[in-house]
Design an enzyme around this catalytic site. Structure first.
Site, PDB file in Angstrom:
ATOM      1  N   TYR A  10       0.832  -1.206   0.000  1.00  0.00           N
ATOM      2  CA  TYR A  10       0.000   0.000   0.000  1.00  0.00           C
ATOM      3  C   TYR A  10       0.864   1.252   0.000  1.00  0.00           C
ATOM      4  CZ  TYR A  10      -3.939  -3.053   1.342  1.00  0.00           C
ATOM      5  OH  TYR A  10      -4.905  -4.039   1.400  1.00  0.00           O
ATOM      6  N   SER A  70      -5.742 -13.775   1.285  1.00  0.00           N
ATOM      7  CA  SER A  70      -6.650 -12.779   0.708  1.00  0.00           C
ATOM      8  C   SER A  70      -7.000 -13.170  -0.716  1.00  0.00           C
ATOM      9  CB  SER A  70      -5.999 -11.391   0.732  1.00  0.00           C
ATOM     10  OG  SER A  70      -6.842 -10.416   0.136  1.00  0.00           O
TER      11      SER A  70
END
Length: 342
Positions: free
Chosen positions: A54, A160
């Site tokens: 991120y 994920s």
């Protein structure tokens, strides 16, 4: 705040968790990011989700500084590994190398140390495989995760956007290696239900919970995007750095018109549309936590009111009728590296 167990483990997480995918280090300045984290803490959120990729590692660093001074034992800090995570920005010249991606032992071992350094902590509560790696043997990946857990650098393992068959294979190896694989982090919302047919049943069988991202469908389910009108200035749909590619799938006039039908339902329930959307995902008993992001503290305070809300069956049926055939349910649409590009 409501707290739920993560999988069949003893770990409890806040039903609303705070995530900083496209905000910290990118969309908002650090002072605003810190204010949002403080708002989350004040609202009873104890679970914080991030990833090394991120904002080119900056999001982890911002979160680490924002949580500095908090009692570590009172927090659940999650991060992820898979994508290339090297410093990015106008002054950075680092180019990702051929081993800076995926779930090889080399990448996992380097990545966990980098994440811990940026987060300013000795361990993360949950270390997640950000995607399935089709180029690395699963045995190698799970063995590396086992070493991360046994060294005390992570307490639990998660994944994920993994498919049902991938979860089953990983869970079998996790049992052999005696490590707790407790969660999957998929996209899930009223509009995006691809996990319901296969992933959720497999997860219930295996003792794995969902920690869901984008419960408000990138902001579409707030109702702020109107059919036939341009997106509001500064909104996520206008900013390529803020996930505009993800939101584009929901930006048709047909979808936006259907979403407007949810407003009277939210009003009748005494909820904002955002609260209705977050409460909706939390009705699924396999969902342990819904990740919300924010650019302003008031967004956190609004979303957190969805915790503990019980939606009646009649309301759930009305939501389904309003959205009709616009809901995506195809398990093949999972955000897998097989059908998306980095």
């Amino acid at each position: 705040m409501e707290f739920r167990h993560l999988g069949r483990s003893g770990l409890q997480v806040s039903a609303i968790s705070y995530g900083n995918w496209i905000t910290h280090g990118s969309q908002v300045e650090e002072d605003a990011a810190g204010a949002c984290v403080r708002a989350a803490l004040d609202a009873g959120i104890t679970t914080f989700d991030t990833a090394d990729v991120y904002a080119g590692t900056r999001a982890e660093a911002v979160l680490g500084r924002a949580l500095k001074g908090q009692r570590r034992e009172g927090l659940e800090i999650f991060t992820k590994v898979y994508w290339p995570a090297v410093p990015s920005g106008p002054d950075d010249t680092v180019t990702p190398g051929h081993n800076d991606r995926g779930l090889s032992r080399k990448h996992i071992m380097a990545s966990i140390d980098g994440s811990l350094r940026r987060l300013q902590t000795d361990y993360v509560d949950l270390y997640q495989a950000h995607r399935f790696d089709y180029g690395t043997p699963l045995e190698e990946t799970m063995s590396a995760f086992a070493d991360v857990v046994h060294s005390g650098k992570a307490h639990y393992i998660g994944v994920s956007e993994w498919r049902a068959e991938e979860l089953r294979a990983a869970h079998a190896l996790a049992r052999e290696l005696r490590i707790p694989l407790v969660s999957n982090q998929p996209q899930y919302s009223m509009l995006w239900r691809v996990i319901e047919t296969e992933v959720v049943p497999a997860s219930e069988e295996l003792g794995i919970s969902q920690i869901v991202w984008s419960p408000i469908a990138q902001g579409v389910l707030t109702g702020k995007y109107l059919p036939g009108q341009p997106p509001p200035a500064g909104s996520r749909a206008t900013d390529e750095k803020s996930g505009a590619n993800f939101i584009s799938r929901f930006m048709s006039d047909e979808v936006l018109t259907a979403v407007q039908k949810l407003k009277p339902l939210a009003d009748e329930a005494g909820l904002t549309m955002a609260q209705l959307a977050v409460a909706w995902v939390l009705q699924n008993p396999n969902v342990a936590s819904a990740i919300v992001g924010a650019t302003r503290p008031e967004q956190v305070h609004d979303n957190v009111k969805a915790a503990g809300v019980k939606l009646e069956e009649g309301l759930l049926k009305q939501i389904d009728e309003a959205l009709g055939g616009l809901v995506e349910r195809d398990p093949a649409k999972t955000e897998s590296p097989r059908n998306i590009r980095a």
